[in-house]
Design an enzyme around this catalytic site. Sequence first.
Site, mmCIF file in Angstrom:
data_model
loop_
_atom_site.group_PDB
_atom_site.id
_atom_site.type_symbol
_atom_site.label_atom_id
_atom_site.label_comp_id
_atom_site.label_asym_id
_atom_site.label_seq_id
_atom_site.Cartn_x
_atom_site.Cartn_y
_atom_site.Cartn_z
ATOM 1 N N LEU A 207 -26.690 -10.557 -139.832
ATOM 2 C CA LEU A 207 -27.304 -9.118 -139.565
ATOM 3 C C LEU A 207 -26.320 -8.112 -139.239
ATOM 4 O O LEU A 207 -26.308 -6.861 -139.789
ATOM 5 C CB LEU A 207 -28.383 -9.409 -138.454
ATOM 6 N N GLY A 208 -25.327 -8.404 -138.347
ATOM 7 C CA GLY A 208 -24.431 -7.390 -138.081
ATOM 8 C C GLY A 208 -23.455 -8.040 -136.687
ATOM 9 O O GLY A 208 -23.529 -9.116 -136.464
ATOM 10 N N GLY A 210 -21.306 -6.518 -133.217
ATOM 11 C CA GLY A 210 -21.070 -5.486 -132.224
ATOM 12 C C GLY A 210 -19.778 -5.660 -131.501
ATOM 13 O O GLY A 210 -18.971 -6.240 -132.165
ATOM 14 N N GLY A 211 -19.530 -5.192 -130.515
ATOM 15 C CA GLY A 211 -18.235 -5.242 -129.772
ATOM 16 C C GLY A 211 -17.661 -6.722 -129.442
ATOM 17 O O GLY A 211 -16.516 -6.777 -129.569
ATOM 18 N N VAL A 215 -24.354 -11.165 -135.037
ATOM 19 C CA VAL A 215 -25.942 -11.612 -134.854
ATOM 20 C C VAL A 215 -26.374 -12.083 -136.298
ATOM 21 O O VAL A 215 -25.918 -11.224 -137.378
ATOM 22 C CB VAL A 215 -26.632 -10.164 -134.512
ATOM 23 N N LYS A 230 -27.437 -14.621 -131.489
ATOM 24 C CA LYS A 230 -26.179 -13.943 -131.028
ATOM 25 C C LYS A 230 -25.079 -14.691 -130.636
ATOM 26 O O LYS A 230 -25.184 -15.727 -129.878
ATOM 27 C CB LYS A 230 -26.490 -12.903 -130.110
ATOM 28 N N ASP A 316 -25.560 1.878 -122.188
ATOM 29 C CA ASP A 316 -25.011 2.047 -123.271
ATOM 30 C C ASP A 316 -26.313 2.448 -124.453
ATOM 31 O O ASP A 316 -26.475 1.805 -125.398
ATOM 32 C CB ASP A 316 -24.427 0.739 -123.825
#
Length: 468
Positions: A207-208, A210-211, A215, A230, A316
């Site tokens: 899916l993608g 992050g920092g 995911v 995750k 955030d």
Amino acid sequence: MVRRSGSSSCSSWVYRGLCIALILLLLAAAPAAAEKPDDPKPERTWPGQGVGPEKTPGTEPAPEVTPEATPDITPETTPASTPAETTPAAAGDEPDEQAETADTGAGPEESPGGATGGDDGMRPLLLFLVPAAAVLAAGIIIATRRREPSGDAGAPERDAGFPGAVPAPASVRTVVVQGAQDAVPGPAAEPGFPPSLAAKYRDIGYLGQGGIARVYRAERIADGVTVAVKIPLVPDEETGTHFMREIRFWERLHHPNILAIYAANILPVPYVEMEYVDGSLKDCALPLSPEAAVRVIRGVAQGLSYAHGEGVIHRDIKPENILLAAGGVPKITDWGLGSVTDGGHRTRVGGFSPGYAAPEQLRSSVYGAEDARTDLYQLGVLFYELLTGTLPYPGTGIGDIALAVIGEPAPLPSAAGAPTAAFDAVIGRCLEKEKEKRFSSVAEFCSALDEAGAGDASPPAGSRPADG
């Protein structure tokens, strides 16, 4: 593959070796037991003096008694009459001569209970026991071999790598199925997805990122529910600490406007299983209509109000962290930069997204520490972006953005192309540099939003329905 028990095999061969050695020893002893000794004369026990010296026949002749060797008190003693006429005193003076005379005059018949008769009685018994013991030992070996199974049908293939090996009994075998731990049900797992979790999930898709984590979308094998998983990017101590802190913040939050966590663990690898939502504000075409923007902002505000009541601030808030579920319901996700306040003790992780950072995140020495009003500042930035399609402080780098946030007054949404000026005052108060000038709580913000004439609206354009 079958692994044998080495100790059982070794003990079996030792046992057999001992039995074979016993047979050989008994067979070697049989001729010796049957052979008659050369000297049937037993050792003599002297009355009152213990066992006499051992004599070997023919090696030393008995000395002849002569009249010259006889003491003066018995001048006419002859060799034949010496034993009968010797006085006790003379016997004490000449023990050696008397001993030799006694040995010479005594025959085997004087000790009917001696060893000669005993050996003659034991010899038939030994001749019977030796073959019997050999037969018994051989029977033990045969019985031991019969008790060991020959193995199953696959034994020859498994034992191919062990020439001469004897299959171990079934009770001591350890059966290891090769590849059982690495088995992956269904199609091959997505690259980067931990193989150790493949037994829990299938139909995995990326899916993608992050920092600190990636995911994946996956279907839970147990019940077929689609979830988001995750996984930390790097398995180091710092990432692990950050990841576990996020889990601790997130697990305590249960609200319709906060993405739900279903499971979290550090074994077999650190991971979080979450509610799956397909789509976020980042996927929407901006700007939104005022009605759609207000609906999203109200849902986010309700989620933040609940989190603040639980002692958690997000720190955030941005479009990537606002997912849109079925019906356009916003759900706050990614609490990785969150902070917890419990009993006056604050736990936090440093970090921010530059375009959405509050002044206190950029210069805490001037504007103080972060608190719930930091989330209100970011909520104002998000509201501004949804109405205008741009950020209030655009810039090409973090330095330019930081200088603008700290040194420039907040622009009005209507001046940046918003279709209405009804929300200028609400957004302007959220973007105040001093925290004390902002809304004191999310509830106060929502009241101001209602007073500005906002109402419910249709879902934002471009949002996609969720599967979870």
